[in-house]
Design a protein around this motif. Structure first.
Motif, short mmCIF file in Angstrom:
data_model
loop_
_atom_site.label_atom_id
_atom_site.label_comp_id
_atom_site.label_asym_id
_atom_site.label_seq_id
_atom_site.Cartn_x
_atom_site.Cartn_y
_atom_site.Cartn_z
N ALA A 228 16.62 -5.32 24.53
CA ALA A 228 16.01 -6.53 24.43
C ALA A 228 14.80 -7.40 23.89
O ALA A 228 14.52 -5.30 22.84
CB ALA A 228 15.02 -6.73 25.71
N SER A 229 14.16 -7.98 23.21
CA SER A 229 13.07 -8.52 22.48
C SER A 229 11.76 -6.93 22.70
O SER A 229 11.81 -6.33 24.06
CB SER A 229 12.42 -9.26 22.58
OG SER A 229 11.81 -9.89 23.62
N ALA A 230 11.08 -6.87 21.28
CA ALA A 230 10.34 -6.08 21.51
C ALA A 230 8.66 -6.26 22.71
O ALA A 230 8.22 -5.10 22.96
CB ALA A 230 9.53 -5.65 19.98
N GLY A 231 8.85 -7.75 22.62
CA GLY A 231 7.87 -7.56 23.89
C GLY A 231 8.00 -7.97 24.54
O GLY A 231 7.30 -7.08 26.18
N ASP A 232 9.40 -8.14 25.25
CA ASP A 232 10.50 -7.78 26.63
C ASP A 232 9.92 -5.93 27.30
O ASP A 232 9.29 -5.66 28.32
CB ASP A 232 11.33 -7.62 26.97
CG ASP A 232 11.96 -9.55 27.27
OD1 ASP A 232 10.53 -9.95 27.10
OD2 ASP A 232 12.90 -10.11 27.17
N GLN A 233 10.45 -5.28 26.32
CA GLN A 233 10.25 -3.80 26.49
C GLN A 233 8.99 -3.72 26.12
O GLN A 233 8.77 -2.31 27.52
CB GLN A 233 11.14 -3.40 25.10
CG GLN A 233 12.57 -2.78 24.83
CD GLN A 233 13.63 -2.65 24.65
OE1 GLN A 233 12.74 -1.18 23.81
NE2 GLN A 233 13.95 -3.35 23.22
N GLN A 234 8.14 -4.28 25.82
CA GLN A 234 6.75 -3.50 26.17
C GLN A 234 5.62 -3.90 27.31
O GLN A 234 5.07 -3.33 28.29
CB GLN A 234 5.68 -4.59 24.78
CG GLN A 234 4.35 -4.21 25.29
CD GLN A 234 3.49 -2.91 24.20
OE1 GLN A 234 4.33 -2.11 24.16
NE2 GLN A 234 2.40 -2.47 24.20
N ILE A 235 6.81 -4.83 27.73
CA ILE A 235 6.11 -5.57 29.25
C ILE A 235 6.24 -4.59 29.78
O ILE A 235 5.20 -4.08 31.14
CB ILE A 235 6.40 -7.23 29.28
CG1 ILE A 235 5.74 -8.20 28.70
CG2 ILE A 235 5.92 -7.21 30.80
CD1 ILE A 235 6.25 -9.40 28.45
N VAL A 236 8.11 -3.63 30.37
CA VAL A 236 8.18 -3.44 30.93
C VAL A 236 8.21 -2.07 30.93
O VAL A 236 7.45 -1.73 31.73
CB VAL A 236 10.03 -3.28 30.68
CG1 VAL A 236 11.06 -1.98 31.67
CG2 VAL A 236 10.67 -4.60 31.50
N PHE A 237 7.83 -1.01 29.69
CA PHE A 237 7.57 0.47 29.90
C PHE A 237 6.42 0.56 29.23
O PHE A 237 5.39 2.18 29.81
CB PHE A 237 8.33 1.00 28.50
CG PHE A 237 10.25 1.10 29.00
CD1 PHE A 237 10.08 1.46 29.83
CD2 PHE A 237 10.55 0.40 27.89
CE1 PHE A 237 12.04 1.46 30.33
CE2 PHE A 237 12.16 0.52 27.95
CZ PHE A 237 12.46 0.97 29.27
#
Length: 355
Positions: free
Chosen positions: A67-76
């Motif tokens: 996934a995009s870096a933004g989505d990974q930041q949101i989740v993790f």
């Protein structure tokens, strides 16, 4: 304590257990399975829902690292942290509420109502004033100390001869004690600008108040408290029969009551350090569990520890969605829902009499 002032589920526990034992045995596996599925579902929703909703497919991409870096930041960095915090806080407060309702023999007993959370919050404030910061270990230690002091105060009240005949009197004393502690905490906060700055977000009750590193320090203490709460559940069943019966059956009433309150402090201190004072959930879920599974305190404690995180995380999700980018903290949502449930519990007997 005598039993003439106990709520209906306290004195009749012995007969209730005998009459409902078959039904409970048959329903427990399904109840455990249903609770586990519901908890897994709410954790999945917590990872998917927010200001930017994610589908299950997008969540799988995050897990796989595509996934995009933004989505990974949101989740993790955001949602996973809040989900774990909600799981720990909910489990601690649910088990604590179930134990306090048994020990105090009042259906509205709750760590937030009777001063345990207020003691933990005051301990936090004192810790910040003394040390100048709210580090993980200091937060946990001072919160645990404040919660422990409040638990010992409640035990002292419950041990007084004038309080043994009245669960209502103990409850009112706990409510007044909670108000005193809250007043002292507010006085300390308003007198120190740095303390106010550190407290203003945490004191509302938020699953985002502390990073995941704090949860890793808190988790072992909460797991220990949960284990002890499950072990003491059978003694609390005996205590529900009354002090005389409890002593005669070998489960010393005073020792059981003190042990349960100290376990409550062990659970509530770290939970409050992690998310701030989150009120009302500790008495809402045990009531719902009793409606479905009966009055076996041992099972009420266990299921409350599993189901309360569902309520806490659900409130957090709703707070994310209704704020339109400006989130409503979980402590506010639980206070609204808990207050409504309390009003229903108070009004319902009157409505039955009218009908």
């Amino acid at each position: 304590m005598k039993n003439n002032s106990a709520p209906s589920y306290s004195r009749k526990n012995g007969a209730a257990h005998a009459g409902q034992s078959d039904r409970l045995r048959l329903s427990l596996p399904a109840a455990y399975l249903g609770s586990a599925v519901a908890l897994a579902l709410i954790l999945l929703l917590s990872l998917c829902l927010g200001a930017k909703p994610l589908s299950v497919a997008e969540l799988l991409q995050v897990v796989q690292g595509t996934a995009s870096a933004g989505d990974q930041q949101i989740v993790f960095s955001l949602r996973l942290e809040r989900s774990i915090n909600g799981l720990l806080v909910g489990a601690a407060l649910g088990a604590s509420g179930a134990m306090m309702q048994s020990v105090i023999r009042n259906p509205i007993a709750d760590p937030g109502i009777l001063g345990i959370n207020a003691g933990a919050a005051l301990g936090m404030a004192v810790g910040i004033l003394v040390l100048g910061s709210a580090g993980a270990m200091a937060s946990i230690a001072f919160s645990l100390g404040g919660a422990g002091a409040a638990a010992l105060f409640l035990f002292a009240c419950a041990s007084l001869p004038s309080f043994r005949d009245s669960a209502v009197r103990i409850t009112l004393c706990g409510v007044a004690f909670s108000a005193i502690l809250a007043g002292i905490t507010q006085t300390l906060i308003l007198s120190d600008e740095d303390l106010l700055d550190q407290f203003r977000f945490w004191q509302v009750g938020s699953l985002a108040a502390r990073p995941l590193e704090v949860a890793m320090w808190v988790a072992p203490l909460i797991f220990l408290g949960l284990l002890l709460s499950w072990l003491i559940g059978q003694r609390l069943n005996v205590l529900d029969l009354g002090d005389e019966s409890s002593n005669a059956l070998g489960a010393g009433a005073a020792k059981t009551r003190l042990g349960a309150l100290l376990i409550v402090a062990l659970l509530c201190g770290p939970a409050t350090a992690l998310a701030g004072p989150v009120a009302f959930v500790g008495f809402v879920v045990p009531h719902l569990v009793r409606l479905v599974l009966g009055h076996d305190t041992k099972q009420v404690i266990r299921f409350s520890a599993v189901l309360t995180p569902i309520l806490v995380i659900a409130c957090d999700i709703v707070g994310r969605l209704i704020g339109h980018g400006a989130e409503v903290q979980v402590g506010i949502m639980t206070a609204i829902i808990g207050s409504l449930v309390l009003m229903i519990l108070i009004i319902r007997p009157s409505m039955r009499k009218m009908s």
